[in-house]
Motif scaffolding. Sequence first.
Motif, short mmCIF file in Angstrom:
data_model
loop_
_atom_site.label_atom_id
_atom_site.label_comp_id
_atom_site.label_asym_id
_atom_site.label_seq_id
_atom_site.Cartn_x
_atom_site.Cartn_y
_atom_site.Cartn_z
N ALA A 140 43.68 37.11 42.03
CA ALA A 140 42.77 38.19 41.64
C ALA A 140 43.38 39.03 40.52
O ALA A 140 42.67 39.46 39.59
N ASP A 141 44.67 39.27 40.59
CA ASP A 141 45.34 40.04 39.55
C ASP A 141 45.28 39.30 38.21
O ASP A 141 45.07 39.91 37.15
N LEU A 142 45.42 37.97 38.26
CA LEU A 142 45.32 37.18 37.04
C LEU A 142 43.91 37.23 36.46
O LEU A 142 43.73 37.38 35.24
N LEU A 143 42.89 37.14 37.33
CA LEU A 143 41.51 37.25 36.87
C LEU A 143 41.24 38.61 36.24
O LEU A 143 40.55 38.73 35.21
N ARG A 144 41.83 39.63 36.85
CA ARG A 144 41.65 40.99 36.33
C ARG A 144 42.26 41.13 34.93
O ARG A 144 41.65 41.73 34.05
N LYS A 145 43.44 40.55 34.74
CA LYS A 145 44.08 40.61 33.42
C LYS A 145 43.29 39.84 32.38
O LYS A 145 43.32 40.16 31.19
N GLN A 146 42.59 38.81 32.82
CA GLN A 146 41.78 38.00 31.91
C GLN A 146 40.41 38.62 31.64
O GLN A 146 39.63 38.08 30.85
N GLY A 147 40.14 39.76 32.29
CA GLY A 147 38.86 40.43 32.09
C GLY A 147 37.77 40.02 33.04
O GLY A 147 36.64 40.52 32.95
N SER A 148 38.08 39.14 33.99
CA SER A 148 37.06 38.67 34.95
C SER A 148 37.11 39.57 36.19
O SER A 148 37.42 39.13 37.30
N LEU A 182 36.95 41.13 41.96
CA LEU A 182 36.43 42.02 42.99
C LEU A 182 35.83 41.23 44.14
O LEU A 182 36.07 41.53 45.32
N ALA A 183 35.07 40.19 43.82
CA ALA A 183 34.47 39.36 44.87
C ALA A 183 35.55 38.66 45.69
O ALA A 183 35.43 38.56 46.93
N MET A 184 36.60 38.19 45.04
CA MET A 184 37.68 37.51 45.76
C MET A 184 38.39 38.47 46.72
O MET A 184 38.66 38.12 47.88
#
Length: 382
Positions: free
Chosen positions: A188-196, A201-203
Motif C-alpha cells: 500500500a505504501d508503494l501504491l501511495r508513492k506511485q500516486g495510486s 486506501l482500498a487495500m
Amino acid sequence: MAFDFSWLLWGLPIAFVLGWLASRYDLRQWRAERQQNPKAYFRGLDLLLSEQQDQAIDAFIEAVQNDPETSELHFALGNLFRRRGDYERAVRVHEHLLQRGDLGQKDLQRAQHALAQDFLKAGLLDRAEAALRKLEDSPYATEALLALLSIYERSRDWEHAAETAVRLETIGCGSFELRQAHYRCEQADLLRKQGSTVEALAMLEALVQRSPKSARAWISLADLRQSLGDTQGALQALHQLAAQVPQHLPLVAHSLAQWSKLGPQGQDTEQLLRDWREQHSPSLDVTQALALLQPDGAQARALYIEHLQREPSLVAAAFWLAGEHFGQPEEEKRVKQALERACEPLKRYRCAACGFEARQYFWQCPGCQSWDSYPPIRVEEL
C-alpha cells in the motif's frame, strides 16, 4: 601338430603365484591408502577443533585426494570453505557432488541444500532462490521456504513473500497473519508513492477488516486518510487501534492530540488518553500528548508531576523543567541542554531480539530483520 600339455602344468602354478602376489600387493596398497586417509581426516578434525581452519582445509583436501569418492569428506570440505568465506570453492565442491552419479537421493538433496547455503552466504540471491526451489519436495522443504521468505523480504518482493508465508502456514509452521499484514502495508505504501491512493486506501481498508490486530494496518490507514483530508476518518482509525491493540497507542498518541485539535474531537481524545493512562503503565508519549491538549502550561506541567509520582523519569522531569525558569538565563540554558542531552538515549526504541536501538520506531528491525521485535515504549520505560 600336437599340443604340448606340459606347458599347462607349468603355466597354471605360475599364473596362480603371480595372481596371488598381485592380490597381496593390491591389498597392501589398499591398506596403506586406508591408513593414510583416516590420518589426514583426523588431523583435519584436530586442526578444526583447534580453530586452525586453513590447516584443517589442507588436511581435508589431502584426504579427498586420497579417496575422491568419499562424499562425507566433500561435505566437510565444502562447509569449511563456506565458513571461511571462500564461497567460490564451496560452490565448486557442492556442484561436484551434484554431478556424481553414485550418490543416493538423500545425499543429492543434502548437496543441493548446501549449495543453496553457499549462494545465500555469498549474497547471490537469484542463484540461491533457484537452488532453494529445487528443495521444495525434499526433507529440507521447510528450511528452503523460510530461506525463500527471507530472500523475498530482503529484495522487497512482497507478493512472493505473501505467497511463501501462506505455504508455510499450510505445512504447519505457525501463523503468519501479522507478517502478511506488514507485506500488504508495504504494498500500500508503494501504491501511495506511485500516486495510486485509491488502490492503497482500498487495500488498507480491506486489511484492517481481515487483520484487526495489526497495529501497522490501522496506523497506515489513519495516515493515508489524514493525507487525503479525512481527519475524522483518521481519528476513527486510531480509536479502533486503541480498542484492538491498545499497547500500541503510545505510537500514535501525538498524532491523536494534533489531529483532535483540528476539530471538535479534542475532549473524546483526551478522555481516551486518560483512560488508557489509568489502565496501563505510565507512558511518556501519552503524557506528552495529554499535555499538548491542555489549555495552559501550568496544567501541562501538572501532568508531568503526576507522571513522576507514578514512575521516576528523567525525560518527564526534563519536560517539566522546560516550562520553568530558574537562576540566570545562561545557567538555565546550560542545565536544560545537559538534561536534554542526557535524555536522548532514553527516548530511543530497543529491539527485544538483538538490542538494536533507534530514534524512530521500526516494524522490522534493521539489525536482525525481526518483525514486531520493538516494544512500543521508550528505553527508559522498559
